[in-house]
Scaffold this motif. Sequence first.
Motif, PDB file in Angstrom:
ATOM      1  N   GLU B  77      26.775 -18.716 -63.459  1.00  0.00           N
ATOM      2  CA  GLU B  77      25.401 -18.611 -62.988  1.00  0.00           C
ATOM      3  C   GLU B  77      24.503 -19.209 -64.068  1.00  0.00           C
ATOM      4  N   VAL B  78      23.216 -19.380 -63.762  1.00  0.00           N
ATOM      5  CA  VAL B  78      22.313 -19.994 -64.726  1.00  0.00           C
ATOM      6  C   VAL B  78      22.280 -19.171 -66.018  1.00  0.00           C
ATOM      7  N   PHE B  79      22.624 -19.818 -67.104  1.00  0.00           N
ATOM      8  CA  PHE B  79      22.644 -19.224 -68.450  1.00  0.00           C
ATOM      9  C   PHE B  79      23.601 -18.039 -68.567  1.00  0.00           C
ATOM     10  N   THR B  80      24.555 -17.947 -67.670  1.00  0.00           N
ATOM     11  CA  THR B  80      25.537 -16.865 -67.732  1.00  0.00           C
ATOM     12  C   THR B  80      26.925 -17.473 -67.779  1.00  0.00           C
ATOM     13  N   PRO B  82      30.685 -18.422 -67.217  1.00  0.00           N
ATOM     14  CA  PRO B  82      31.581 -18.314 -66.066  1.00  0.00           C
ATOM     15  C   PRO B  82      32.613 -17.213 -66.322  1.00  0.00           C
TER      16      PRO B  82
END
Lengths: 211, 357
Positions: B77-80, B82
């Motif tokens: 996810e965005v800035f998270t 994987p």
Amino acid sequence: MTVTKEQIVTWLEETAVVLNENKEYLTELDSPIGDADHGINMTRGFNKVMEKLPTVADKDIGNILKTTGMTLLSSVGGASGPLYGTFYMRAGMAVMAKEELSNEDLYKMLQAGVDGVVQRGRAVPEDKTMIDAWTPAMSALKAAVEAGDDTVTALEKSVAAAEQGMKDTIPMQARKGRASYLGERSIGHQDPGATSSYLIINALLETVKGV
Amino acid sequence: MKKLINAVDDVVKEQLEGMALAHPDYVKVHFDPTYVYRADAPVEGKVALISGGGSGHEPMHGGFVGYGMLDAACPGEVFTSPTPDQMYEAALAVNGGAGVLFLVKNYTGDVLNFETAAELAYADGIAVQSILIDDDVAVKDSLYTAGRRGVGTTVLAEKIVGAATEARYDLKQCADLARKVNKYGRSMGMALTSCTVPAAGKPTFELGDDEIEIGIGIHGEPGMRREKMKAVDEIVDDMMAEILDDGPYARTVREWDNEHGEWIDVELIDPPFEAGDEIIAFVNSMGGTPVSELYAVYRRVAQICEGRDINIVRNLIGPYITSLEMQGFSITLLKADEEILKFWDAPVNTPGLRWGV
């Protein structure tokens, strides 16, 4: 007094509810010292757990928790994913095949989970992480179980210790995770991971109290 | 928040769908779990190079999948970060029988997820190595922090090691080369503005109109210090001093011992830059800064290097490792020996980087 399988399922459901209620709060805590996604990631993970739960609700406690851990591992991401994933998987492995838990079982289960988190994340107390909520919570639980307290009383003591541990992260300077890059600027903020850990153990207390 | 998105929850998925439609000759996108992989994968007998990380840094990593660079990329996810199932399944999909090398940026989330994936791949009998990129000199000490973050050097390592895999370096040689590139690379970034994660809906941090953040990472996390806005030359002077005057950097990292199936601690020391060094200079936009301003930055970088008898032999200028719409830039300097230069110059053919083909 024991904790039943049904209560473990309710605990997980209650955790999902509480995390959803605190989604923005956790994300706000994560903004000044992290990357503003803790609440978002935790709710995404536990919403997935809620989808999976009906398929394993008839299994034993160990299997239910292991499935919870696997689901979090593959849906949360960030550091919380492997850490909470490991927590539930290890907790589950400690109580495999059990349909209900004595206080000793409950302690053993949670401690196995916390040991797994420490092994994966290599955090020590006062690094300003979830371990700062779990360490006092487990000490309090251990003492209460050894003293022969009933489950609710033991968990009440544990939750009080977790809450204090969570608040004690405020003056700490982070030494692990993204917050550590802020150095002294991480001081003065409550750790989001310690906060979600407090919410999780508090959800267990609320479930066992039956409110 | 103004962004070109539909539903917030669909952002990453829809962007990847667009990418697959735009570049069918280069990449395919697998969903559930999500990974981008070479259209011709697996390449028989070649080490498979895999990287990944949170989304929001495009073109890194998905845009670097293709000939001469990555075999697969795992977008979170965005800035998270994987998740391990993405990396593990990507490894299964692109392993050409010569093993898999994970290039991991040093962020706690990326590290923990890739560690779990390495264990899963190993358990399946896949030879696996994992090399950490930790090049951000804005992080001074490694003892009381999670260590230096992985930033600009990641792009250069993906290019250089990717070329080595095409030359049929074996897994150990690829890992050694990746470790060397990381050892020789140093970076520093700054921000003129914050950025907004779609799911959060508001800027990650507040920055006044006349303020800049020096030493920023690539996730909109605050940097090492906040200053008043000043001329580009002064900003570049400060950042280049941080990079060029950075002393030896020592730390302990965890690497996977594929022979014994366990994590081992490895002591690493990065040597400082010296007069006479030949380097690759990489000036990168954080996403919102135009290329024209990057050239103003590069002008000063080149002047400083000349003054210190450091020879820029190659350069890369543009938005390659970004932080959504953040305005700002980063500088990466990589000491380049003969081996590094040979693989830098080798052909590459990906959606995000292409030459020599």
